[in-house]
Design a protein around this motif. Structure first.
Motif, short mmCIF file in Angstrom:
data_model
loop_
_atom_site.label_atom_id
_atom_site.label_comp_id
_atom_site.label_asym_id
_atom_site.label_seq_id
_atom_site.Cartn_x
_atom_site.Cartn_y
_atom_site.Cartn_z
N VAL A 56 3.52 -14.48 -9.75
CA VAL A 56 3.24 -13.96 -8.41
C VAL A 56 2.46 -12.65 -8.54
CG1 VAL A 56 5.21 -15.07 -7.32
CG2 VAL A 56 5.52 -12.81 -8.34
N ALA A 57 1.54 -12.45 -7.63
CA ALA A 57 0.59 -11.35 -7.75
C ALA A 57 1.21 -9.99 -7.42
CB ALA A 57 -0.60 -11.59 -6.83
N ARG A 58 0.81 -9.03 -8.24
CA ARG A 58 1.02 -7.62 -7.93
C ARG A 58 -0.38 -7.02 -7.84
NH1 ARG A 58 4.75 -9.29 -6.32
NH2 ARG A 58 6.94 -8.79 -6.62
N THR A 59 -0.74 -6.56 -6.65
CA THR A 59 -2.12 -6.18 -6.37
C THR A 59 -2.30 -4.67 -6.33
OG1 THR A 59 -1.72 -6.27 -3.98
CG2 THR A 59 -2.51 -8.29 -5.04
N GLY A 60 -3.47 -4.23 -6.75
CA GLY A 60 -3.76 -2.81 -6.69
C GLY A 60 -5.25 -2.55 -6.74
N ARG A 61 -5.63 -1.30 -6.47
CA ARG A 61 -7.04 -0.90 -6.52
C ARG A 61 -7.15 0.40 -7.32
NH1 ARG A 61 -9.60 -0.97 -0.62
NH2 ARG A 61 -8.06 0.70 -0.33
N ILE A 62 -8.23 0.49 -8.10
CA ILE A 62 -8.45 1.65 -8.96
C ILE A 62 -9.88 2.16 -8.80
CG2 ILE A 62 -6.74 0.96 -10.69
CD1 ILE A 62 -9.11 -0.07 -12.41
N ARG A 63 -10.10 3.37 -9.28
CA ARG A 63 -11.44 3.94 -9.46
C ARG A 63 -11.43 4.71 -10.77
NH1 ARG A 63 -14.84 3.83 -5.05
NH2 ARG A 63 -13.90 3.51 -2.99
N ALA A 64 -12.61 4.94 -11.33
CA ALA A 64 -12.67 5.67 -12.60
C ALA A 64 -13.93 6.51 -12.77
CB ALA A 64 -12.59 4.69 -13.77
N ALA A 65 -14.95 6.32 -11.94
CA ALA A 65 -16.23 7.00 -12.15
C ALA A 65 -16.16 8.49 -11.88
CB ALA A 65 -17.31 6.36 -11.27
N ASP A 159 -4.47 2.67 -4.60
CA ASP A 159 -3.35 2.19 -3.79
C ASP A 159 -2.86 0.87 -4.36
OD1 ASP A 159 -5.18 0.24 -2.88
OD2 ASP A 159 -5.71 1.42 -1.12
N HIS A 160 -1.81 0.33 -3.78
CA HIS A 160 -1.27 -0.93 -4.28
C HIS A 160 -0.57 -1.69 -3.16
CE1 HIS A 160 2.18 1.92 -4.80
NE2 HIS A 160 2.86 0.89 -4.34
N GLY A 161 -0.43 -3.00 -3.37
CA GLY A 161 0.31 -3.84 -2.45
C GLY A 161 -0.50 -4.50 -1.35
N GLY A 162 -1.78 -4.14 -1.24
CA GLY A 162 -2.62 -4.74 -0.19
C GLY A 162 -3.44 -5.90 -0.72
N GLU A 163 -4.28 -6.47 0.14
CA GLU A 163 -5.15 -7.56 -0.30
C GLU A 163 -6.31 -6.99 -1.10
OE1 GLU A 163 -7.93 -11.07 1.60
OE2 GLU A 163 -5.89 -10.81 2.35
N VAL A 164 -6.65 -7.66 -2.18
CA VAL A 164 -7.76 -7.25 -3.03
C VAL A 164 -8.70 -8.44 -3.21
CG1 VAL A 164 -6.35 -5.54 -4.26
CG2 VAL A 164 -6.53 -7.88 -5.17
N CYS A 171 -6.88 -11.98 -2.95
CA CYS A 171 -5.50 -12.13 -3.42
C CYS A 171 -4.63 -11.12 -2.71
CB CYS A 171 -5.44 -11.94 -4.93
SG CYS A 171 -3.80 -12.21 -5.63
N ALA A 172 -3.49 -11.57 -2.22
CA ALA A 172 -2.54 -10.70 -1.54
C ALA A 172 -1.26 -10.61 -2.37
CB ALA A 172 -2.22 -11.25 -0.15
N HIS A 173 -0.49 -9.59 -2.09
CA HIS A 173 0.80 -9.41 -2.74
C HIS A 173 1.63 -10.69 -2.64
CE1 HIS A 173 4.75 -7.64 -3.67
NE2 HIS A 173 5.18 -8.33 -2.62
N GLY A 174 2.17 -11.14 -3.77
CA GLY A 174 3.04 -12.30 -3.77
C GLY A 174 2.35 -13.63 -3.89
N ASP A 175 1.02 -13.67 -3.81
CA ASP A 175 0.32 -14.93 -4.01
C ASP A 175 0.59 -15.48 -5.41
OD1 ASP A 175 -0.84 -14.98 -1.51
OD2 ASP A 175 -2.82 -14.31 -2.18
N VAL A 176 0.56 -16.79 -5.54
CA VAL A 176 0.71 -17.41 -6.85
C VAL A 176 -0.66 -17.45 -7.53
CG1 VAL A 176 1.33 -19.50 -8.11
CG2 VAL A 176 2.68 -18.79 -6.13
#
Length: 234
Positions: A56-65, A159-164, A171-176
């Motif tokens: 099951v998906a655990r979703t998040g977003r990152i930046r690094a630049a 952030d985390h837990g939203g759709e990415v 993909c959303a939180h909890g998707d297979v």
């Protein structure tokens, strides 16, 4: 515990097949998803020899630049909140991490430390448009699909837990999520238990054609016959 139309054993069973086979099965059990729900850009697999993963998906977003603009303590708190989020799961997970930078992969979130931390928290691997490094020191058995980069630059959790969205796959939180060296696909929850039977049907249909291809008299007439026989299999 979340109410789901599947159990851990159902996800584990899907690891018997590669991701293209799962996509083939979804064409039968979820035909409306035929043209979407999967990645369609190439990845580098941390270890192409690893078997498929499904969780099951655990979703998040990152930046690094560029720096986050937060204090060091705020960045640490955001990272810890991410770890706590990943850990709060009653089933094995697959991390789906979207890199928001203009050039995704500028800084590697994944390496020796994060692969081991996430494996310890129950994650089977990660699907990301971002990058990873420390190829020879990644946690054994932890699959990462991404790009390779030597530096983590200013990488931070946004952030985390939203759709990415990663390489065209929403993909959303909890998707297979099912993934291997070919890429990844989201399996609708109500389709999980129907996939094995669909794979069996497809295998029986394909066997007719493949067996015909091996015959010494194989040609267009034989192919036409095989395709007709395959269509009759239900």
């Amino acid at each position: 515990m979340a109410e789901r139309p599947f159990e851990a054993a159902d996800l584990e069973a899907l690891c018997r097949w590669d991701t293209p086979t799962i996509c083939n099965a979804l064409e039968i059990v979820a035909p409306a998803r035929r043209g979407r729900g999967f990645t369609f850009k190439p990845f580098t697999a941390a270890d192409p020899a690893l078997p498929p993963i499904c969780g099951v998906a655990r979703t998040g977003r990152i930046r690094a630049a560029a720096p986050s603009g937060r204090t060091r303590e705020q960045d640490k708190a955001a990272r810890l909140a991410w770890y706590e989020y990943v850990a709060e799961a009653d089933l094995p997970t697959v991390v789906v991490l979207e890199d928001l930078d203009e050039t995704p992969g500028t800084g590697a979130f994944w390496g020796e430390v994060n692969s081991n931390v996430h494996k310890g928290l129950g994650a089977l691997g990660c699907v990301t448009n971002g990058s990873f490094r420390d190829i020879d020191m990644l946690a054994p058995g932890f699959q990462i699909l991404g790009v390779v980069n030597p530096s983590h630059a200013h990488v931070h959790v946004v952030d985390h837990g939203g759709e990415v969205s990663v390489h065209g796959m929403p993909c959303a939180h909890g998707d297979v999520v099912h993934a291997d060296r070919h890429g990844a696909v989201v399996i609708p929850a109500d389709a999980v238990r129907a996939v094995p039977a669909a794979i069996d049907l497809l295998a029986r249909r394909e066997k007719v054609v493949l067996d015909m291809c091996k015959r010494s008299d194989f040609g267009i007439a034989a192919l036409r016959e095989a395709l007709a026989q395959a269509d009759e299999i239900h």
